[in-house]
Design a protein around this motif. Sequence first.
Motif, PDB file in Angstrom:
ATOM      1  N   HIS A  67       0.835  -1.194   0.000  1.00 19.41           N
ATOM      2  CA  HIS A  67       0.000   0.000   0.000  1.00 19.41           C
ATOM      3  C   HIS A  67       0.875   1.250   0.000  1.00 19.41           C
ATOM      4  CE1 HIS A  67      -3.236  -2.526   2.264  1.00 19.41           C
ATOM      5  NE2 HIS A  67      -2.968  -2.997   1.066  1.00 19.41           N
ATOM      6  N   PHE A  68       0.480   2.237  -0.820  1.00 19.19           N
ATOM      7  CA  PHE A  68       1.216   3.492  -0.932  1.00 19.19           C
ATOM      8  C   PHE A  68       0.232   4.637  -1.119  1.00 19.19           C
ATOM      9  CE2 PHE A  68       3.799   0.125  -2.833  1.00 19.19           C
ATOM     10  CZ  PHE A  68       4.972   0.242  -2.105  1.00 19.19           C
ATOM     11  N   PRO A  69       0.592   5.858  -0.678  1.00 23.05           N
ATOM     12  CA  PRO A  69      -0.250   7.014  -0.978  1.00 23.05           C
ATOM     13  C   PRO A  69       0.008   7.496  -2.407  1.00 23.05           C
ATOM     14  CG  PRO A  69       1.604   7.682   0.387  1.00 23.05           C
ATOM     15  CD  PRO A  69       1.688   6.189   0.233  1.00 23.05           C
ATOM     16  N   VAL A  70      -1.021   8.030  -3.023  1.00 32.27           N
ATOM     17  CA  VAL A  70      -0.891   8.609  -4.361  1.00 32.27           C
ATOM     18  C   VAL A  70      -0.149   9.935  -4.222  1.00 32.27           C
ATOM     19  CG1 VAL A  70      -2.174   9.585  -6.307  1.00 32.27           C
ATOM     20  CG2 VAL A  70      -2.993   7.491  -5.181  1.00 32.27           C
ATOM     21  N   ALA A  71       0.969  10.072  -4.941  1.00 36.14           N
ATOM     22  CA  ALA A  71       1.765  11.294  -4.889  1.00 36.14           C
ATOM     23  C   ALA A  71       1.350  12.284  -5.975  1.00 36.14           C
ATOM     24  CB  ALA A  71       3.251  10.970  -5.023  1.00 36.14           C
ATOM     25  N   ASP A  72       0.925  11.764  -7.136  1.00 30.52           N
ATOM     26  CA  ASP A  72       0.531  12.629  -8.249  1.00 30.52           C
ATOM     27  C   ASP A  72      -0.314  11.809  -9.212  1.00 30.52           C
ATOM     28  OD1 ASP A  72       0.320  14.896  -9.810  1.00 30.52           O
ATOM     29  OD2 ASP A  72       2.425  14.955 -10.411  1.00 30.52           O
ATOM     30  N   LEU A  73      -1.059  12.503 -10.041  1.00 31.68           N
ATOM     31  CA  LEU A  73      -1.892  11.883 -11.068  1.00 31.68           C
ATOM     32  C   LEU A  73      -1.626  12.598 -12.384  1.00 31.68           C
ATOM     33  CD1 LEU A  73      -5.210  11.856  -9.029  1.00 31.68           C
ATOM     34  CD2 LEU A  73      -3.828   9.858  -9.555  1.00 31.68           C
ATOM     35  N   ARG A  74      -1.515  11.817 -13.453  1.00 31.89           N
ATOM     36  CA  ARG A  74      -1.317  12.408 -14.774  1.00 31.89           C
ATOM     37  C   ARG A  74      -1.972  11.494 -15.803  1.00 31.89           C
ATOM     38  NH1 ARG A  74       4.448  13.996 -15.175  1.00 31.89           N
ATOM     39  NH2 ARG A  74       3.738  15.482 -13.627  1.00 31.89           N
ATOM     40  N   GLY A  75      -3.127  11.912 -16.312  1.00 32.33           N
ATOM     41  CA  GLY A  75      -3.851  11.075 -17.266  1.00 32.33           C
ATOM     42  C   GLY A  75      -4.242   9.750 -16.641  1.00 32.33           C
ATOM     43  N   HIS A  76      -3.846   8.662 -17.278  1.00 34.48           N
ATOM     44  CA  HIS A  76      -4.178   7.327 -16.756  1.00 34.48           C
ATOM     45  C   HIS A  76      -3.078   6.777 -15.850  1.00 34.48           C
ATOM     46  CE1 HIS A  76      -1.660   6.278 -20.179  1.00 34.48           C
ATOM     47  NE2 HIS A  76      -1.484   5.096 -19.632  1.00 34.48           N
ATOM     48  N   LEU A  77      -2.105   7.629 -15.492  1.00 30.59           N
ATOM     49  CA  LEU A  77      -0.995   7.189 -14.645  1.00 30.59           C
ATOM     50  C   LEU A  77      -1.092   7.734 -13.229  1.00 30.59           C
ATOM     51  CD1 LEU A  77       1.966   7.675 -17.133  1.00 30.59           C
ATOM     52  CD2 LEU A  77       0.837   5.534 -16.530  1.00 30.59           C
ATOM     53  N   VAL A  78      -0.573   6.963 -12.295  1.00 30.11           N
ATOM     54  CA  VAL A  78      -0.546   7.319 -10.881  1.00 30.11           C
ATOM     55  C   VAL A  78       0.916   7.288 -10.432  1.00 30.11           C
ATOM     56  CG1 VAL A  78      -1.304   6.634  -8.570  1.00 30.11           C
ATOM     57  CG2 VAL A  78      -2.788   6.218 -10.533  1.00 30.11           C
ATOM     58  N   GLU A  79       1.360   8.326  -9.741  1.00 29.81           N
ATOM     59  CA  GLU A  79       2.712   8.301  -9.189  1.00 29.81           C
ATOM     60  C   GLU A  79       2.644   7.855  -7.738  1.00 29.81           C
ATOM     61  OE1 GLU A  79       6.708  11.015  -8.590  1.00 29.81           O
ATOM     62  OE2 GLU A  79       4.768  12.024  -8.548  1.00 29.81           O
ATOM     63  N   LEU A  80       3.486   6.895  -7.404  1.00 34.24           N
ATOM     64  CA  LEU A  80       3.587   6.389  -6.037  1.00 34.24           C
ATOM     65  C   LEU A  80       5.019   6.559  -5.563  1.00 34.24           C
ATOM     66  CD1 LEU A  80       1.705   2.992  -6.532  1.00 34.24           C
ATOM     67  CD2 LEU A  80       0.725   5.194  -5.844  1.00 34.24           C
ATOM     68  N   GLU A  81       5.200   7.050  -4.356  1.00 31.45           N
ATOM     69  CA  GLU A  81       6.523   7.114  -3.747  1.00 31.45           C
ATOM     70  C   GLU A  81       6.729   5.807  -3.002  1.00 31.45           C
ATOM     71  OE1 GLU A  81       6.528  10.808  -1.545  1.00 31.45           O
ATOM     72  OE2 GLU A  81       7.139  11.889  -3.349  1.00 31.45           O
ATOM     73  N   VAL A  82       7.689   5.006  -3.474  1.00 31.99           N
ATOM     74  CA  VAL A  82       7.791   3.616  -3.048  1.00 31.99           C
ATOM     75  C   VAL A  82       9.129   3.254  -2.414  1.00 31.99           C
ATOM     76  CG1 VAL A  82       6.099   2.879  -4.779  1.00 31.99           C
ATOM     77  CG2 VAL A  82       8.534   2.865  -5.356  1.00 31.99           C
ATOM     78  N   GLY A  83       9.866   4.227  -1.939  1.00 29.49           N
ATOM     79  CA  GLY A  83      11.172   3.955  -1.344  1.00 29.49           C
ATOM     80  C   GLY A  83      11.141   2.902  -0.261  1.00 29.49           C
ATOM     81  N   GLU A  84      10.069   2.862   0.508  1.00 30.84           N
ATOM     82  CA  GLU A  84       9.991   1.889   1.606  1.00 30.84           C
ATOM     83  C   GLU A  84      10.015   0.446   1.098  1.00 30.84           C
ATOM     84  OE1 GLU A  84       5.311   1.713   2.662  1.00 30.84           O
ATOM     85  OE2 GLU A  84       6.306   3.618   3.005  1.00 30.84           O
ATOM     86  N   ALA A  85       9.673   0.232  -0.174  1.00 27.48           N
ATOM     87  CA  ALA A  85       9.719  -1.126  -0.735  1.00 27.48           C
ATOM     88  C   ALA A  85      11.156  -1.632  -0.853  1.00 27.48           C
ATOM     89  CB  ALA A  85       9.045  -1.162  -2.104  1.00 27.48           C
TER      90      ALA A  85
END
Length: 70
Positions: free
Chosen positions: A32-50
């Motif tokens: 699970h990650f918070p949504v950092a940004d949205l652009r069209g059909h894409l979602v940016e996730l900050e995933v460093g913890e992975a």
Amino acid sequence: MKIGDRVEVVAIPKVLPDDETRALFTRCLSRHFPVADLRGHLVELEVGEAVEKPSYMHSIWIERDCVRLI
């Protein structure tokens, strides 16, 4: 879906290079990650913890159909 919502990565894109990129996406699967940004059909996730880093250290852009709102 909006910035700040939490999502679960339920699939990884089929077309990814077979390198660190694919490995990072695979490590994000079912997490699970918070949504950092949205652009069209894409979602940016900050995933460093992975990869055991602060969240902001790595991010991915992933198609909306590869995540589900939680």
